[in-house]
Motif scaffolding. Structure first.
Motif, PDB file in Angstrom:
ATOM      1  N   ARG A 193       0.856  -1.110  -0.256  1.00  8.62           N
ATOM      2  CA  ARG A 193      -0.193  -0.139  -0.015  1.00  8.62           C
ATOM      3  C   ARG A 193       0.782   1.223   0.129  1.00  8.62           C
ATOM      4  NH1 ARG A 193      -3.245  -3.016   4.253  1.00  8.62           N
ATOM      5  NH2 ARG A 193      -5.060  -3.945   3.079  1.00  8.62           N
ATOM      6  N   ALA A 194       2.037   1.173   0.660  1.00 10.78           N
ATOM      7  CA  ALA A 194       2.793   2.382   0.821  1.00 10.78           C
ATOM      8  C   ALA A 194       3.690   2.513  -0.282  1.00 10.78           C
ATOM      9  CB  ALA A 194       3.658   2.402   2.118  1.00 10.78           C
ATOM     10  N   ASN A 195       3.648   1.811  -1.034  1.00  6.86           N
ATOM     11  CA  ASN A 195       4.685   1.717  -2.393  1.00  6.86           C
ATOM     12  C   ASN A 195       3.799   1.462  -3.613  1.00  6.86           C
ATOM     13  OD1 ASN A 195       7.724   1.598  -1.384  1.00  6.86           O
ATOM     14  ND2 ASN A 195       6.629   0.297   0.125  1.00  6.86           N
ATOM     15  N   ASP A 196       2.631   1.973  -3.507  1.00  6.49           N
ATOM     16  CA  ASP A 196       1.875   1.911  -4.822  1.00  6.49           C
ATOM     17  C   ASP A 196       1.844   0.460  -5.519  1.00  6.49           C
ATOM     18  OD1 ASP A 196      -0.010   2.947  -6.401  1.00  6.49           O
ATOM     19  OD2 ASP A 196       1.475   3.729  -7.892  1.00  6.49           O
ATOM     20  N   TRP A 197       1.813  -0.566  -4.739  1.00  8.14           N
ATOM     21  CA  TRP A 197       1.559  -2.038  -5.044  1.00  8.14           C
ATOM     22  C   TRP A 197       2.741  -2.728  -5.932  1.00  8.14           C
ATOM     23  CZ3 TRP A 197      -1.996  -4.054  -2.088  1.00  8.14           C
ATOM     24  CH2 TRP A 197      -2.931  -3.038  -1.772  1.00  8.14           C
ATOM     25  N   TRP A 198       4.010  -1.980  -5.525  1.00 11.17           N
ATOM     26  CA  TRP A 198       5.186  -2.405  -6.002  1.00 11.17           C
ATOM     27  C   TRP A 198       6.195  -2.863  -5.023  1.00 11.17           C
ATOM     28  CZ3 TRP A 198       6.752  -3.115 -10.806  1.00 11.17           C
ATOM     29  CH2 TRP A 198       6.114  -2.365 -11.959  1.00 11.17           C
ATOM     30  N   ILE A 199       6.876  -3.882  -5.339  1.00 12.43           N
ATOM     31  CA  ILE A 199       7.977  -4.432  -4.589  1.00 12.43           C
ATOM     32  C   ILE A 199       9.126  -4.125  -5.616  1.00 12.43           C
ATOM     33  CG2 ILE A 199       9.235  -6.048  -3.275  1.00 12.43           C
ATOM     34  CD1 ILE A 199       6.503  -7.545  -2.942  1.00 12.43           C
ATOM     35  N   ARG A 200      10.274  -3.116  -5.277  1.00 15.43           N
ATOM     36  CA  ARG A 200      11.134  -2.630  -5.883  1.00 15.43           C
ATOM     37  C   ARG A 200      12.332  -3.618  -5.766  1.00 15.43           C
ATOM     38  NH1 ARG A 200       9.268   0.034 -10.181  1.00 15.43           N
ATOM     39  NH2 ARG A 200       7.769   1.585  -9.458  1.00 15.43           N
ATOM     40  N   GLN A 201      13.325  -3.499  -6.591  1.00 17.37           N
ATOM     41  CA  GLN A 201      14.567  -4.326  -6.382  1.00 17.37           C
ATOM     42  C   GLN A 201      15.354  -3.954  -5.244  1.00 17.37           C
ATOM     43  OE1 GLN A 201      17.497  -3.667  -9.490  1.00 17.37           O
ATOM     44  NE2 GLN A 201      18.057  -5.746  -9.421  1.00 17.37           N
ATOM     45  N   VAL A 202      15.321  -2.461  -5.250  1.00 15.36           N
ATOM     46  CA  VAL A 202      16.205  -1.958  -3.790  1.00 15.36           C
ATOM     47  C   VAL A 202      15.617  -2.459  -2.429  1.00 15.36           C
ATOM     48  CG1 VAL A 202      16.791  -0.179  -5.119  1.00 15.36           C
ATOM     49  CG2 VAL A 202      14.703   0.121  -3.730  1.00 15.36           C
ATOM     50  N   ASP A 203      14.334  -3.017  -2.437  1.00 11.59           N
ATOM     51  CA  ASP A 203      13.832  -3.488  -1.159  1.00 11.59           C
ATOM     52  C   ASP A 203      13.647  -4.952  -1.138  1.00 11.59           C
ATOM     53  OD1 ASP A 203      12.750  -0.946  -0.174  1.00 11.59           O
ATOM     54  OD2 ASP A 203      11.244  -0.996  -1.613  1.00 11.59           O
ATOM     55  N   ALA A 204      14.223  -5.677  -2.026  1.00  9.66           N
ATOM     56  CA  ALA A 204      14.063  -7.228  -2.379  1.00  9.66           C
ATOM     57  C   ALA A 204      14.867  -8.024  -1.275  1.00  9.66           C
ATOM     58  CB  ALA A 204      14.411  -7.447  -3.632  1.00  9.66           C
ATOM     59  N   ARG A 205      15.909  -7.512  -0.991  1.00  7.62           N
ATOM     60  CA  ARG A 205      16.632  -8.295   0.109  1.00  7.62           C
ATOM     61  C   ARG A 205      16.190  -8.058   1.373  1.00  7.62           C
ATOM     62  NH1 ARG A 205      21.998  -9.848  -0.412  1.00  7.62           N
ATOM     63  NH2 ARG A 205      22.590  -8.828   1.493  1.00  7.62           N
ATOM     64  N   ARG A 206      15.671  -6.928   1.807  1.00  4.97           N
ATOM     65  CA  ARG A 206      14.799  -6.784   3.004  1.00  4.97           C
ATOM     66  C   ARG A 206      13.689  -7.738   3.211  1.00  4.97           C
ATOM     67  NH1 ARG A 206      10.976  -3.481   4.517  1.00  4.97           N
ATOM     68  NH2 ARG A 206      11.041  -2.295   2.651  1.00  4.97           N
ATOM     69  N   ILE A 207      12.869  -7.713   2.084  1.00  2.00           N
ATOM     70  CA  ILE A 207      11.820  -8.420   2.123  1.00  2.00           C
ATOM     71  C   ILE A 207      11.911 -10.167   2.212  1.00  2.00           C
ATOM     72  CG2 ILE A 207       9.737  -8.862   0.453  1.00  2.00           C
ATOM     73  CD1 ILE A 207       9.262  -6.345   1.514  1.00  2.00           C
ATOM     74  N   ALA A 208      13.000 -10.205   1.254  1.00  2.90           N
ATOM     75  CA  ALA A 208      13.574 -11.649   1.236  1.00  2.90           C
ATOM     76  C   ALA A 208      13.881 -12.264   2.560  1.00  2.90           C
ATOM     77  CB  ALA A 208      14.774 -11.887   0.203  1.00  2.90           C
ATOM     78  N   LYS A 209      14.627 -11.298   3.454  1.00  6.40           N
ATOM     79  CA  LYS A 209      14.864 -11.681   4.978  1.00  6.40           C
ATOM     80  C   LYS A 209      13.666 -11.983   5.594  1.00  6.40           C
ATOM     81  CE  LYS A 209      17.684 -10.028   8.949  1.00  6.40           C
ATOM     82  NZ  LYS A 209      18.578  -9.168   9.289  1.00  6.40           N
ATOM     83  N   LYS A 210      12.727 -10.937   5.297  1.00  4.80           N
ATOM     84  CA  LYS A 210      11.307 -11.263   6.336  1.00  4.80           C
ATOM     85  C   LYS A 210      10.806 -12.338   5.778  1.00  4.80           C
ATOM     86  CE  LYS A 210      10.087  -6.859   7.950  1.00  4.80           C
ATOM     87  NZ  LYS A 210       8.674  -6.184   8.166  1.00  4.80           N
ATOM     88  N   LEU A 211      10.818 -12.828   4.578  1.00  2.00           N
ATOM     89  CA  LEU A 211      10.228 -14.007   3.984  1.00  2.00           C
ATOM     90  C   LEU A 211      11.155 -15.607   4.446  1.00  2.00           C
ATOM     91  CD1 LEU A 211       9.339 -13.028   0.508  1.00  2.00           C
ATOM     92  CD2 LEU A 211       7.797 -13.485   2.390  1.00  2.00           C
ATOM     93  N   ARG A 212      12.038 -15.228   5.319  1.00  2.00           N
ATOM     94  CA  ARG A 212      13.025 -16.384   5.710  1.00  2.00           C
ATOM     95  C   ARG A 212      13.809 -17.026   4.264  1.00  2.00           C
ATOM     96  NH1 ARG A 212       8.664 -16.634   9.481  1.00  2.00           N
ATOM     97  NH2 ARG A 212       9.412 -15.885  11.472  1.00  2.00           N
ATOM     98  N   LEU A 213      13.928 -16.113   3.394  1.00  2.00           N
ATOM     99  CA  LEU A 213      14.671 -16.618   2.310  1.00  2.00           C
ATOM    100  C   LEU A 213      16.123 -16.336   2.440  1.00  2.00           C
ATOM    101  CD1 LEU A 213      12.270 -15.704  -0.576  1.00  2.00           C
ATOM    102  CD2 LEU A 213      12.779 -18.121   0.026  1.00  2.00           C
ATOM    103  N   THR A 214      16.872 -17.073   1.850  1.00  2.00           N
ATOM    104  CA  THR A 214      18.332 -16.746   1.718  1.00  2.00           C
ATOM    105  C   THR A 214      18.489 -15.371   0.900  1.00  2.00           C
ATOM    106  OG1 THR A 214      19.002 -18.920   1.696  1.00  2.00           O
ATOM    107  CG2 THR A 214      20.829 -17.450   0.939  1.00  2.00           C
ATOM    108  N   GLN A 215      19.337 -14.296   1.218  1.00  2.00           N
ATOM    109  CA  GLN A 215      19.462 -13.365   0.550  1.00  2.00           C
ATOM    110  C   GLN A 215      20.566 -13.347  -0.409  1.00  2.00           C
ATOM    111  OE1 GLN A 215      19.563  -9.792   3.310  1.00  2.00           O
ATOM    112  NE2 GLN A 215      18.619 -11.128   4.917  1.00  2.00           N
TER     113      GLN A 215
END
Length: 95
Positions: free
Chosen positions: A47-69
């Motif tokens: 919602r805060a990012n107009d429904w986008w997950i940008r590449q610059v946020d991907a590693r942080r999101i991956a960490k929250k998803l418990r994925l290898t960064q």
């Protein structure tokens, strides 16, 4: 070389695994029983990012998803299309 000689594509790549975890998290957050803001962190981000997950946020999101960064270059921008949810948000903002 026939079709049977090709390797099985069982393991997804970095982006494929990332997308699968995003979908899994969104299903969890969109479940009617999930009302807590902390549990809906991905929807809040979208919602805060107009429904986008940008590449610059991907590693942080991956960490929250418990994925290898992995290195940022292996991720791509993701636009999340949830017409029912986006429509409800737009209606609330119009009021």
């Amino acid at each position: 070389m026939g079709c049977n000689d090709l390797p099985d594509d069982k393991g997804g790549g970095v982006q494929q695994d990332y997308l699968e975890k995003l979908v899994e998290q969104l299903r969890l957050e969109l479940n009617c029983s999930t009302k807590n803001r902390e549990q809906q962190w991905l929807l809040c981000h979208l919602r805060a990012n107009d429904w986008w997950i940008r590449q610059v946020d991907a590693r942080r999101i991956a960490k929250k998803l418990r994925l290898t960064q992995f290195p940022k270059a292996l991720y791509r921008d993701v636009y999340v299309w949830l017409p029912d949810v986006i429509g409800r948000v737009a209606l609330r903002l119009a009021r």
